[in-house]
Motif scaffolding. Sequence first.
Motif, PDB file in Angstrom:
ATOM      1  N   LEU A   1     -40.056 -38.163 -16.900  1.00 11.71           N
ATOM      2  CA  LEU A   1     -40.343 -36.910 -16.196  1.00 11.71           C
ATOM      3  C   LEU A   1     -40.478 -37.088 -14.691  1.00 11.71           C
ATOM      4  O   LEU A   1     -41.064 -36.234 -14.025  1.00 11.71           O
ATOM      5  N   PHE A   2     -39.944 -38.185 -14.133  1.00 11.77           N
ATOM      6  CA  PHE A   2     -39.880 -38.355 -12.679  1.00 11.77           C
ATOM      7  C   PHE A   2     -38.426 -38.125 -12.261  1.00 11.77           C
ATOM      8  O   PHE A   2     -37.629 -39.057 -12.178  1.00 11.77           O
ATOM      9  N   ARG A   3     -38.115 -36.856 -12.015  1.00 10.44           N
ATOM     10  CA  ARG A   3     -36.745 -36.492 -11.682  1.00 10.44           C
ATOM     11  C   ARG A   3     -36.633 -36.136 -10.199  1.00 10.44           C
ATOM     12  O   ARG A   3     -37.550 -35.554  -9.628  1.00 10.44           O
ATOM     13  N   GLY A   4     -35.503 -36.479  -9.604  1.00 11.92           N
ATOM     14  CA  GLY A   4     -35.243 -36.104  -8.217  1.00 11.92           C
ATOM     15  C   GLY A   4     -36.319 -36.599  -7.265  1.00 11.92           C
ATOM     16  O   GLY A   4     -36.663 -37.792  -7.233  1.00 11.92           O
ATOM     17  N   ALA A   5     -36.888 -35.651  -6.489  1.00 11.70           N
ATOM     18  CA  ALA A   5     -37.871 -36.006  -5.462  1.00 11.70           C
ATOM     19  C   ALA A   5     -39.156 -36.578  -6.051  1.00 11.70           C
ATOM     20  O   ALA A   5     -39.878 -37.313  -5.372  1.00 11.70           O
ATOM     21  N   ARG A   6     -39.446 -36.255  -7.304  1.00  6.84           N
ATOM     22  CA  ARG A   6     -40.673 -36.784  -7.914  1.00  6.84           C
ATOM     23  C   ARG A   6     -40.644 -38.308  -7.988  1.00  6.84           C
ATOM     24  O   ARG A   6     -41.683 -38.955  -7.916  1.00  6.84           O
ATOM     25  N   ALA A   7     -39.472 -38.891  -8.132  1.00  9.34           N
ATOM     26  CA  ALA A   7     -39.355 -40.348  -8.179  1.00  9.34           C
ATOM     27  C   ALA A   7     -39.631 -40.975  -6.822  1.00  9.34           C
ATOM     28  O   ALA A   7     -39.907 -42.182  -6.738  1.00  9.34           O
ATOM     29  N   ASP A   8     -39.581 -40.172  -5.755  1.00 11.27           N
ATOM     30  CA  ASP A   8     -39.789 -40.689  -4.403  1.00 11.27           C
ATOM     31  C   ASP A   8     -41.196 -40.409  -3.874  1.00 11.27           C
ATOM     32  O   ASP A   8     -41.457 -40.595  -2.682  1.00 11.27           O
ATOM     33  N   GLN A   9     -42.100 -39.962  -4.757  1.00  9.40           N
ATOM     34  CA  GLN A   9     -43.494 -39.797  -4.359  1.00  9.40           C
ATOM     35  C   GLN A   9     -44.164 -41.157  -4.211  1.00  9.40           C
ATOM     36  O   GLN A   9     -43.877 -42.098  -4.964  1.00  9.40           O
ATOM     37  N   GLN A  10     -45.075 -41.251  -3.250  1.00 12.63           N
ATOM     38  CA  GLN A  10     -45.873 -42.472  -3.132  1.00 12.63           C
ATOM     39  C   GLN A  10     -46.827 -42.565  -4.311  1.00 12.63           C
ATOM     40  O   GLN A  10     -47.425 -41.572  -4.721  1.00 12.63           O
ATOM     41  N   ALA A  11     -46.980 -43.770  -4.854  1.00 11.44           N
ATOM     42  CA  ALA A  11     -47.849 -43.962  -6.011  1.00 11.44           C
ATOM     43  C   ALA A  11     -49.284 -43.546  -5.707  1.00 11.44           C
ATOM     44  O   ALA A  11     -49.997 -43.055  -6.585  1.00 11.44           O
ATOM     45  N   GLY A  12     -49.705 -43.719  -4.457  1.00 10.85           N
ATOM     46  CA  GLY A  12     -51.073 -43.381  -4.091  1.00 10.85           C
ATOM     47  C   GLY A  12     -51.379 -41.899  -4.128  1.00 10.85           C
ATOM     48  O   GLY A  12     -52.546 -41.504  -4.086  1.00 10.85           O
ATOM     49  N   THR A  13     -50.354 -41.045  -4.200  1.00 11.79           N
ATOM     50  CA  THR A  13     -50.566 -39.592  -4.223  1.00 11.79           C
ATOM     51  C   THR A  13     -50.497 -39.012  -5.627  1.00 11.79           C
ATOM     52  O   THR A  13     -50.662 -37.810  -5.803  1.00 11.79           O
ATOM     53  N   LEU A  14     -50.274 -39.857  -6.632  1.00 10.56           N
ATOM     54  CA  LEU A  14     -50.108 -39.369  -7.995  1.00 10.56           C
ATOM     55  C   LEU A  14     -51.448 -38.997  -8.611  1.00 10.56           C
ATOM     56  O   LEU A  14     -52.480 -39.588  -8.311  1.00 10.56           O
ATOM     57  N   LEU A  71     -49.700 -50.772  -9.805  1.00  7.96           N
ATOM     58  CA  LEU A  71     -48.737 -50.167  -8.887  1.00  7.96           C
ATOM     59  C   LEU A  71     -49.133 -50.411  -7.441  1.00  7.96           C
ATOM     60  O   LEU A  71     -50.312 -50.524  -7.112  1.00  7.96           O
ATOM     61  N   ASP A  72     -48.139 -50.457  -6.563  1.00 11.62           N
ATOM     62  CA  ASP A  72     -48.355 -50.542  -5.124  1.00 11.62           C
ATOM     63  C   ASP A  72     -48.491 -49.111  -4.600  1.00 11.62           C
ATOM     64  O   ASP A  72     -47.522 -48.351  -4.590  1.00 11.62           O
ATOM     65  N   ASP A  73     -49.683 -48.744  -4.144  1.00 10.37           N
ATOM     66  CA  ASP A  73     -49.933 -47.374  -3.706  1.00 10.37           C
ATOM     67  C   ASP A  73     -49.063 -46.948  -2.543  1.00 10.37           C
ATOM     68  O   ASP A  73     -48.778 -45.759  -2.360  1.00 10.37           O
ATOM     69  N   GLU A  74     -48.644 -47.899  -1.714  1.00 13.18           N
ATOM     70  CA  GLU A  74     -47.850 -47.561  -0.534  1.00 13.18           C
ATOM     71  C   GLU A  74     -46.371 -47.364  -0.864  1.00 13.18           C
ATOM     72  O   GLU A  74     -45.621 -46.819  -0.057  1.00 13.18           O
ATOM     73  N   ALA A  75     -45.961 -47.808  -2.047  1.00 13.76           N
ATOM     74  CA  ALA A  75     -44.552 -47.693  -2.436  1.00 13.76           C
ATOM     75  C   ALA A  75     -44.334 -46.453  -3.290  1.00 13.76           C
ATOM     76  O   ALA A  75     -45.256 -45.905  -3.880  1.00 13.76           O
ATOM     77  N   THR A  76     -43.086 -46.004  -3.359  1.00 12.46           N
ATOM     78  CA  THR A  76     -42.758 -44.845  -4.187  1.00 12.46           C
ATOM     79  C   THR A  76     -42.736 -45.248  -5.661  1.00 12.46           C
ATOM     80  O   THR A  76     -42.731 -46.438  -6.007  1.00 12.46           O
ATOM     81  N   VAL A  77     -42.697 -44.238  -6.517  1.00 16.29           N
ATOM     82  CA  VAL A  77     -42.573 -44.502  -7.960  1.00 16.29           C
ATOM     83  C   VAL A  77     -41.297 -45.295  -8.224  1.00 16.29           C
ATOM     84  O   VAL A  77     -41.292 -46.280  -8.973  1.00 16.29           O
ATOM     85  N   PHE A  78     -40.201 -44.884  -7.585  1.00 16.39           N
ATOM     86  CA  PHE A  78     -38.931 -45.566  -7.763  1.00 16.39           C
ATOM     87  C   PHE A  78     -39.039 -47.042  -7.381  1.00 16.39           C
ATOM     88  O   PHE A  78     -38.597 -47.924  -8.128  1.00 16.39           O
ATOM     89  N   ARG A  79     -39.620 -47.347  -6.219  1.00 16.04           N
ATOM     90  CA  ARG A  79     -39.726 -48.722  -5.746  1.00 16.04           C
ATOM     91  C   ARG A  79     -40.618 -49.551  -6.662  1.00 16.04           C
ATOM     92  O   ARG A  79     -40.369 -50.733  -6.892  1.00 16.04           O
ATOM     93  N   ASN A  80     -41.671 -48.956  -7.188  1.00 19.48           N
ATOM     94  CA  ASN A  80     -42.543 -49.680  -8.102  1.00 19.48           C
ATOM     95  C   ASN A  80     -41.806 -50.085  -9.375  1.00 19.48           C
ATOM     96  O   ASN A  80     -41.906 -51.227  -9.832  1.00 19.48           O
ATOM     97  N   VAL A  81     -41.062 -49.149  -9.940  1.00 17.08           N
ATOM     98  CA  VAL A  81     -40.330 -49.449 -11.174  1.00 17.08           C
ATOM     99  C   VAL A  81     -39.200 -50.426 -10.894  1.00 17.08           C
ATOM    100  O   VAL A  81     -38.937 -51.342 -11.683  1.00 17.08           O
ATOM    101  N   LYS A  82     -38.544 -50.264  -9.753  1.00 14.99           N
ATOM    102  CA  LYS A  82     -37.453 -51.169  -9.363  1.00 14.99           C
ATOM    103  C   LYS A  82     -37.966 -52.605  -9.233  1.00 14.99           C
ATOM    104  O   LYS A  82     -37.253 -53.563  -9.573  1.00 14.99           O
TER     105      LYS A  82
END
Length: 536
Positions: free
Chosen positions: A440-453, A410-421
């Motif tokens: 289980l990445f619904r709503g705002a959770r999909a927009d978290q940065q991968a580096g914060t997971l 995963l790209d830590d600087e990108a969101t979960v959504f952007r990584n999957v996209k």
Amino acid sequence: MAQPTTSILCTDLGFEWPDGRPVLSGFHLAVGPGRTGLVGLNGAGKSTLLRLIAGELTPASGAVRIAGELAYLPQDLTVASDQRVDETLGIRAKREALHAIESGDVDERHFAALGDDWDVEERARATLDRLGLTGLHLDRTTGELSGGQAVLLHLAALLLRRPDVLLLDEPTNNLDAQARARLYDAVAAFPGVLLLVSHDRELLERVDQIADLRDGEVTWYGGNFSAYRAALAAEQESAERLVRNAEADVKRQKRDLVEATQRLAKSAAYGKARSVRRNDPKALADKLQGKGEETAGRLRGMHTERLNEAKERLAVAEEAVRDDAEIRIDLPRTAVPAGRSVLQLERVRLAYGGVVDLELRGPERVALIGRNGSGKTTLLRTVAGELAPAEGMITTPVPMRYLPQRLDVLDDEATVFRNVKAYAPAATDNDVRARLARFLFRGARADQQAGTLSGGERFRATLAALLLADPPPQLLLLDEPTNNLDLASVRQLTQALAGYRGTLVVASHDYPFLREIGITRWLEWDGGELHAVDPR
């Protein structure tokens, strides 16, 4: 003077990630002597808490106090491939001073560097032996160590420091059965304050108490993991019983309110009709009607209040019941016809030795087992194309994806959504978000940065990226997939893999997990060749 009890004290601790996502607020924790297991769902903040205690993160508020020397073994170790074993152990300077003195060099700086630690090599050797690293030479570099060996080596470095407080974050990751047994013994023998995060039930059976971190607070349970599970089961049974009772009370109060309303309506209609029959003066009729309405209002208010109180009791009871979300997905596009060849290795010689001849056909589920350092990861990386074989041919006629131990896809600087996209560029944004919701990445959770997971969240995001990729993988390679996962996340992974229709190859030491995902073929890699085995 009596020495103070070594302890960990967190007071009014607050922390949030740079993107503003809160982790802890007004958090309090006091840990005394003994072994404490810190458990909780992935994302609850367990690893973050250990990093705050270790001083790797700075709290936004509050304070952390440690009585005594602290040592910390993180979840994700960074191993320098060119570093020597004695450097990792922190004793290289002392060894060099000792060897200089033994060779006749009496320079004062050598004695200053060595201090009183004349038996440094013997202590280091004994510690390595106790952890199962017999034969690991102190002058050797760490580049060829397996993940499990690296964990044990870093633990040896911490134990050599004789700390008062020891923090361990998922220490059994990557360890085979024998290495885990060595670590269990080390944990059992540690004399100071030990705080460990783990999903390893066998390890948690060796603690004195369990601290359950949930919703920013810790609940304490005396005893080991079995005692904790028994207490939790009793709590949940009681909570579910309270919910059932509260639901019944709500229904009863609703029924009482309806019945009272009907009775009042009948009474009002009867009173009005009687007043008409008696030909009551209008003033008297209005007065009687007003009194009736006042009484009816009080009764309706009483029943409404009782209903609201019952609803509040139900809400409180429902909050006490744990409802850990589950992954439920179906991946028909990953299906591979039965008998179709998905992987062929013809006389493939690995970069670090060993020759492999292997053919896999769909939709097999293959377990790759073996000792730490035997080369399972090397074999998977070679199949995945990350390492070139010394000779031989690898054929993969179907789409393939590889999930490495370190989850670094995963790209830590990108969101979960952007990584999957990025793995499915042709999919619409709405489709990607709908797919992520199943992980289980619904709503705002999909927009978290991968580096914060958290570790478990990162694993879920990585798994989503691989399984939802375009084209969908019909051959999936997983390397120690249950590392860093709590028990709920392991269950979620098992459910996700239940929807996978392709061929699966899993390297793991977690035998219960392997059996749960329906392994059909067990192969043991000893660093030289593959053997079919029966794990029973």
